[in-house]
Design an enzyme around this catalytic site. Structure first.
Site, mmCIF file in Angstrom:
data_model
loop_
_atom_site.group_PDB
_atom_site.id
_atom_site.type_symbol
_atom_site.label_atom_id
_atom_site.label_comp_id
_atom_site.label_asym_id
_atom_site.label_seq_id
_atom_site.Cartn_x
_atom_site.Cartn_y
_atom_site.Cartn_z
ATOM 1 N N ASP A 1 0.772 -1.327 0.090
ATOM 2 C CA ASP A 1 0.024 -0.062 -0.036
ATOM 3 C C ASP A 1 0.818 1.246 0.163
ATOM 4 O O ASP A 1 1.777 1.300 0.752
ATOM 5 C CB ASP A 1 -0.860 -0.005 1.134
ATOM 6 C CG ASP A 1 -1.572 0.985 1.301
ATOM 7 O OD1 ASP A 1 -2.582 1.498 0.638
ATOM 8 O OD2 ASP A 1 -1.412 1.802 2.355
ATOM 9 N N GLU B 1 1.556 -0.519 -5.040
ATOM 10 C CA GLU B 1 0.533 0.545 -5.423
ATOM 11 C C GLU B 1 1.716 1.904 -5.351
ATOM 12 O O GLU B 1 2.090 2.411 -4.351
ATOM 13 C CB GLU B 1 -0.384 0.885 -4.178
ATOM 14 C CG GLU B 1 -1.273 1.921 -4.304
ATOM 15 C CD GLU B 1 -2.318 2.318 -3.306
ATOM 16 O OE1 GLU B 1 -3.356 2.682 -3.509
ATOM 17 O OE2 GLU B 1 -1.788 2.333 -2.342
#
Length: 727
Positions: free
Chosen positions: A349, A385
């Site tokens: 993330d 990401e």
């Protein structure tokens, strides 16, 4: 209870049970004293033991007789000088950063904050109330588990089909899952869940955060929760609420059993991990773990004012990845989940935050150096990401060669194309073929691109074709949260409708999106529930909705069944044809001095597209031919791989077009094998001759097959087509 504390060892960090006792070890460079606190099952503190041994800033000790299930925490002594970034407060109980299980929830009272409330400088005033009653407890874990014959699957990324899902939301409403297992690790591995996943044919589940996380206070006050889980407290502990038998340590064994069961079905487990920030927030946040253990070690603070935190994540803090101990924490966590929990990969993330050395994102940062040199992580999937909220944080296409990336440009382009926006044709060409404009220049392959149209963050597929605007009122932020630009289109009515034409258009558009995703080069990622038309009622930021808004609805319907079957057959088609998932980028030229080209692009007249067409904003129809004879690949035995050739026809225009078919590469005939305009029989096969009718906003896939002697009926049809051509 233990009465004798032995010196113990500084490694491994955390609490390690060896069968006769437990070694405790905690890193704190600036602490002046550390106390190990033991608790009974009722949460009462029963013993407080000073750790007197320190080795290389690790405070450690060994307690004979302690067994798995023992609850514990730490109190760390040191200077209280918030203006210098020092926030030690021994009245606050702290969760072990290396705890392998965590029990209980945060009680959002004054006591869990290290300062007294009131005033703009409140965080400077120390609060000495005992926080232990409101702090989760670390748990000693029994590490032994019978993995039987389980082994890493390591499906090649090029052959992967990823299914992003949520452990709780996936099975919580499935009536075919036993009630006590719904919403748990065991529920995800239940026979009913496995039937669905294997029917689809996905090769991996990507689980939204399962590291133990915290519900934010402002959400708790509103009766909401941090459903998505991007608020990590412990990087080693599986989230306790997802365990069917409670959070007292059994969550570790249940998670392992889930992995083992999924592996038996050929399904990998990828974890969505949040190593960029923690649940402790900014300087006004609670003290739960890292902040009280060694604030300056674990967090990035402002160089000229360490009272405040650097915030590249929008959550109040950023982990200090420049510090060797924080790098060690992350690497130890990754290795633990691979070696002890048998997971197959990670999606990082806001990964750009991990790459920040001083301020700029640096692809040669210490994090990448160490992760690429670790043999444990050499063959696991590493997916970034590739952005954060800081300056220069959008880094799509810029991660190192061993990494794959969520391709946000793929999502945006495909949405805009099927919405009918102008000027998308050239970009669509790149996205269909693996985004060579992003990944080819640095030696990466098409499978560096993780393609997705929808994900947990944003509209579901059903909502993408049903809403022009977000509807996040249930989040309690006056619909101000969530993205405003979604490139969505409601097809003529906002939300649910009984209009049969709009309903048909939406079903067709969902088939267009799924077909484009699963027929593009790169790695497809399906957002869980899209295969059954899951809706969040227009909520594009359902991070706090642990309820029917986010949960999968398993009630049967004909529409759901058709879409599930459609998705399953698309996945099977992709798996059977290596031409649809190439290992190398197309060269778009004559191959090996032959007359064959690996790819060609066509307009509706059957002629190759010229520069004017590529650059014309109004062109919305495209043909892409993939030559199966030019794969230039071999299998593991050295045998040459060949495949059928395909012609992919896309029409984002609202009106139908007649598409003149180009010759087949191998002098065969074109056979239509997919037509998204057909509701009941989208995969019905039919022979295509000189042209096909491509309905408005629809997609057709044709496959070359060998010529056969035409029947009388086919000869008559050919003669009729020839007569029409002469006219």
């Amino acid at each position: 209870m233990p009465t004798t504390l032995l010196p113990g060892k500084p490694y491994p960090l955390g609490a390690k049970w060896d069968g006769t006792g437990v070694n405790f070890a905690l890193y704190s460079e600036l602490a002046e004293g550390v106390e190990l606190c033991l608790f009974n099952e009722e949460g009462a503190e029963i013993e407080k033991i000073p750790l007197t041994e320190t080795t290389a800033f690790v405070w450690h000790g060994y307690l004979p007789g302690v067994q798995p299930g023992q609850r514990y925490g730490y109190r760390v002594h040191g200077p209280w000088q918030p203006e210098k970034g020092l926030r030690f407060n021994a009245s606050k109980l702290l969760v072990d950063p290396y705890a392998q299980a965590v029990a209980g929830r945060v009680d959002w009272t004054q006591a869990i904050f290290p300062y007294s409330f009131g005033g703009s400088d409140a965080d400077l005033n120390r609060d000495d109330r005992d926080s232990a009653p409101g702090i989760p407890k670390s748990i000693v874990v029994n590490p032994y588990f019978d993995w039987e014959q389980d082994r890493p699957l390591r499906t090649p990324l090029v052959d992967s089909i990823i299914y992003e899902t949520h452990v709780r939301g996936f099975s919580i409403q499935n009536p075919d899952v036993p009630e006590f297992l719904r919403g748990t690790y065991a529920g995800l591995a239940s026979p009913a869940s496995l039937r669905h996943l294997t029917r689809l044919g996905v090769t991996a589940v990507e689980l939204m955060p399962v590291h133990h996380f915290v519900n934010d206070s402002h959400l708790v006050e509103q009766g909401l929760s941090n459903y998505w889980g991007y608020n990590t407290l412990s990087y080693f502990a599986p989230h306790g609420r997802y365990c069917s038998t409670g959070d007292t340590g059994n969550q570790v064994a249940e998670f392992k059993a889930m992995v083992k069961t999924l592996h038996r079905e050929g399904i990998e487990v990828i974890l969505d991990v949040v190593y960029n920030h923690t649940a402790e927030g900014n300087h006004m946040g609670p003290m739960l773990s890292y902040k009280g253990i060694d604030n300056l070690t674990y967090y990035r603070t402002l160089a000229d004012n360490p009272r405040y935190y650097m915030d590249y994540t929008g959550t109040g803090n950023s982990l200090n990845v420049r510090n060797p101990q924080v790098l060690k924490l992350i690497m130890d966590s990754l290795r633990y989940w691979v070696l002890e929990m048998h997971v197959d990969g990670f999606r990082f993330d806001l990964a750009a935050t991990l790459a920040r050395e001083l301020h700029d994102v640096d692809r040669l940062s210490g994090f990448f150096d160490i992760i690429h040199q670790d043999p444990t992580l050499a063959d696991v999937k590493l997916i970034a990401e590739p952005w954060d909220v800081g300056e220069g944080g959008y880094q799509v296409g810029n991660f190192p060669v061993q990494w794959a990336e969520w391709n946000g440009k793929y999502r945006d382009t495909v949405r805009r194309y099927w919405k009918g926006d102008d000027g998308q044709l050239s970009d669509v060409g790149y996205r269909l073929t693996g985004s060579s404009d992003l990944y080819q220049h640095d030696g990466r392959r098409p499978y560096a691109s993780i393609n997705f149209v929808t994900a947990h963050d944003g509209f579901t597929l059903r909502d993408l074709v049903s809403y022009n605007d977000k509807h996040n009122e249930a989040n309690g932020e006056n619909n101000q949260d969530g993205a405003n630009d979604n490139a969505s289109w409601n097809m003529g009515a906002e939300g649910p409708t009984d209009n049969p034409e709009i309903k048909h258009a939406r079903e067709r558009q969902m088939r267009n999106f799924l077909s484009t995703l699963l027929l593009s080069q790169g790695v497809p990622m399906i957002s869980g529930g899209d295969e059954m038309g899951r809706t969040q009622n227009g909520n594009n930021n359902a991070y706090c909705q642990d309820n029917e808004i986010s949960w999968y609805n398993w009630s049967p319907s004909e529409e759901k069944e058709l879409l599930i079957d459609f998705t399953s057959r698309l996945i099977d088609l992709r798996k059977r044809h290596p031409n649809l998932r190439r290992r190398k980028f197309f060269q778009d030229r004559v191959i090996h001095n032959s007359a064959a080209r690996d790819i060609a692009w066509f307009g509706t007249d059957g002629k190759e597209l010229n520069e004017n067409a590529w650059n014309s904003g109004w062109v919305r129809t495209l043909g892409m031919m993939l030559n199966g004879a030019t794969l230039a690949a071999t299998d593991q035995l050295g045998n040459k791989i060949t495949d059928h050739s395909f012609l992919f026809l896309l029409n984002a225009h609202h009106e139908p077009v007649n598409f003149q078919l180009p010759p087949t590469p191998q002098d065969g005939i074109w056979q239509c094998i997919l037509n998204t305009n057909h509701v009941e029989t989208p995969f019905k096969r039919s022979t295509a001759r000189r042209r096909v009718r491509l309905e408005g906003r629809s997609l057709i896939l044709l496959m070359e097959r060998e010529k056969q002697k035409p029947t009388l009926v086919e000869r008559a049809e050919l003669a009729e087509e020839a007569a029409l051509d002469r006219e």
